[in-house]
Design a protein around this motif. Structure first.
Motif, PDB file in Angstrom:
ATOM      1  N   ARG B 128       0.812  -1.221   0.000  1.00 55.24           N
ATOM      2  CA  ARG B 128       0.000   0.000   0.000  1.00 55.24           C
ATOM      3  C   ARG B 128       0.847   1.273   0.000  1.00 55.24           C
ATOM      4  N   ASP B 129       1.953   1.236   0.708  1.00 61.72           N
ATOM      5  CA  ASP B 129       2.802   2.434   0.829  1.00 61.72           C
ATOM      6  C   ASP B 129       4.272   2.060   0.571  1.00 61.72           C
ATOM      7  N   PRO B 130       4.537   1.467  -0.589  1.00 61.08           N
ATOM      8  CA  PRO B 130       5.892   0.948  -0.805  1.00 61.08           C
ATOM      9  C   PRO B 130       6.970   2.033  -0.836  1.00 61.08           C
ATOM     10  N   ARG B 131       6.653   3.217  -1.354  1.00 64.21           N
ATOM     11  CA  ARG B 131       7.678   4.265  -1.406  1.00 64.21           C
ATOM     12  C   ARG B 131       8.039   4.753  -0.001  1.00 64.21           C
TER      13      ARG B 131
END
Lengths: 94, 194
Positions: B128-131
């Motif tokens: 969902r929030d890989p960065r």
């Protein structure tokens, strides 16, 4: 979906929740149920883990890498692509 | 005289081993062989594959086509292991591996997974929030580089073939392998030359 799917085929993950009906072993993540994606690659055929887990005779199922747009699943998602291994029995035409 | 402390799991293990050999499912030698192979599996094995792929284009092509066969070429035992897929990083796209369902990991070539790989936080955030997740590993992915997250859910195990870092021109395979870390092959970090 049966028959070999070629790369680029649009698919939808079945919006099915077998875990609400009894004991099961499923390799399709919750977050993908009902999501639309595109077949990226055929990865081979493997015995159905949903049967293997219960020592039942398992038929071989085609397994695909299917690509999804993360923002279609979570509006606030980061990343440009989400690629998941899915068995043919979980895919329907989109 | 020292007394060996035996836990219930030790007794269970001994019983299962005894049954497996008594019933002829596997031999003692096969069990020992597998224990040795498991102990020998460390990220250094995957690093050897990455380094060879950086210097040998033919090996690179074979590794991308079939990771397990390529591993066997380097003497890494793959018998009885799941198929190994190799995800190729390019200047345009970076790969990150997660198993949201459990802890599927290419143990044959990377050894035991790091503790965080199995954590609920890593598994939830990688998709969902890989960065944001990469930033916490100190990895700043340029906005122009696409991030492709691979959720390892089924029969394959996946490793990342990272980009060869600048400043390694003319290096030997051994020198190159030494800069490839576990996280580089999961995709949370990039190989660095210090």
């Amino acid at each position: 979906m049966s028959g070999l799917l070629s790369p680029g085929t649009k698919v939808r993950v079945r919006d099915d929740w077998p875990e609400t009906r009894g004991p099961c072993h499923i390799r399709t993540p919750h977050y993908l149920r009902g999501a639309e994606g595109v077949v990226e690659k055929h990865l081979g055929a493997f015995p159905n883990p949903e049967d293997l887990a219960f020592a039942r005779p398992a038929s071989r199922l085609n397994l695909y890498h299917v690509r999804f747009v993360p923002q279609a699943i979570w509006p606030d998602a980061g990343g440009e692509a989400l690629v998941v291994e899915l068995y043919e029995t979980w895919l329907e035409a989109a | 005289m020292s007394e060996v402390l035996e836990t219930p799991s030790d007794r269970l293990l001994a019983a299962v081993r005894q049954l497996l050999t008594d019933k002829g499912v596997v031999s003692r030698e096969e069990i020992s062989e597998r224990i040795q192979a498991t102990d020998a599996a460390t990220p250094a094995q995957g690093a050897r594959m990455v380094a060879k792929a950086w210097v040998d284009p033919a090996f690179r092509a074979r590794m991308l086509a079939d990771g397990a066969k390529a591993a066997e070429e380097l003497g890494i035992p793959m018998r009885g292991m799941p198929p190994l897929g190799v995800l190729e990083d390019t200047a345009e796209e970076h790969n990150l591996v997660v198993c949201t369902l459990c802890s599927c990991y290419p143990r044959a070539v990377l050894g035991y997974p790091p503790f965080w790989f199995k954590s609920a936080a890593y598994r939830a955030r990688a998709v969902r929030d890989p960065r944001g997740l990469l930033r916490e590993f100190g990895t700043e992915l340029p906005q122009a580089v696409k991030l492709r997250v691979v959720d390892s859910t089924a029969d394959y195990r996946w490793m990342v073939l990272p980009l060869r870092p600048a400043g390694t021109e003319g290096w030997s395979e051994e020198q190159l392998a030494a800069v490839v870390r576990e996280g580089d092959m999961i995709g949370v970090t990039f190989p660095k030359v210090s």
